[in-house]
Write a protein that holds these residues in place. Sequence first.
Motif, short mmCIF file in Angstrom:
data_model
loop_
_atom_site.label_atom_id
_atom_site.label_comp_id
_atom_site.label_asym_id
_atom_site.label_seq_id
_atom_site.Cartn_x
_atom_site.Cartn_y
_atom_site.Cartn_z
N VAL A 154 0.84 -1.21 0.00
CA VAL A 154 0.00 0.00 0.00
C VAL A 154 0.87 1.26 0.00
CG1 VAL A 154 -1.64 1.34 1.39
CG2 VAL A 154 -1.99 -1.12 1.07
N ILE A 155 1.92 1.26 0.82
CA ILE A 155 2.79 2.43 0.87
C ILE A 155 3.50 2.65 -0.47
CG2 ILE A 155 4.90 3.35 1.92
CD1 ILE A 155 3.93 2.06 4.57
N MET B 63 1.08 4.12 -2.98
CA MET B 63 0.82 5.53 -2.71
C MET B 63 2.05 6.40 -2.96
SD MET B 63 -2.33 5.77 -1.84
CE MET B 63 -2.37 7.40 -1.16
N PRO C 299 3.13 8.56 -7.68
CA PRO C 299 1.94 9.37 -7.95
C PRO C 299 1.32 9.12 -9.32
CG PRO C 299 3.89 10.69 -8.24
CD PRO C 299 4.35 9.34 -7.75
N TYR D 145 -1.55 7.97 -9.82
CA TYR D 145 -2.99 8.17 -9.71
C TYR D 145 -3.41 9.63 -9.88
CZ TYR D 145 -1.18 8.83 -5.01
OH TYR D 145 -0.42 9.20 -3.94
N TRP E 144 1.84 16.52 -6.06
CA TRP E 144 2.44 15.19 -6.18
C TRP E 144 3.76 15.11 -5.42
CZ3 TRP E 144 7.26 15.06 -8.23
CH2 TRP E 144 7.63 16.09 -9.07
N VAL F 190 2.93 14.70 -1.74
CA VAL F 190 2.50 13.32 -1.48
C VAL F 190 3.70 12.39 -1.40
CG1 VAL F 190 1.23 11.36 -2.45
CG2 VAL F 190 0.20 13.62 -2.47
N MET G 231 4.66 10.31 1.93
CA MET G 231 4.70 8.84 1.87
C MET G 231 6.11 8.31 2.15
SD MET G 231 1.64 8.04 1.70
CE MET G 231 1.96 6.30 1.74
#
Length: 76
Positions: free
Chosen positions: A16-17, A20, A23, A25, A41, A44, A48
């Motif tokens: 999951v990390i 994420m 970027p 998405y 981005w 983020v 993360m």
Amino acid sequence: MKEPIKNKKIWLGFLVIFIMLNPWYFPSGGEPVLIYGVPLWAIVIIIMSIVLSLYITYVIHYHWDTLDEEENGEEK
């Protein structure tokens, strides 16, 4: 205490990390969202990266079996 390599929940957390952390998405094209002049981005990715570091610290501290290594160090 089990080794973390055998714990599927720990690997799910890493997955999951890492998803994420990349970027992919974010929508491509158009005007990038800026927060104090920094693209969203990039923020983020920084957040993360910190989360990944904290997660690795958590895994090592609470799931890694270091008892044998500590005992070996005391015997020398």
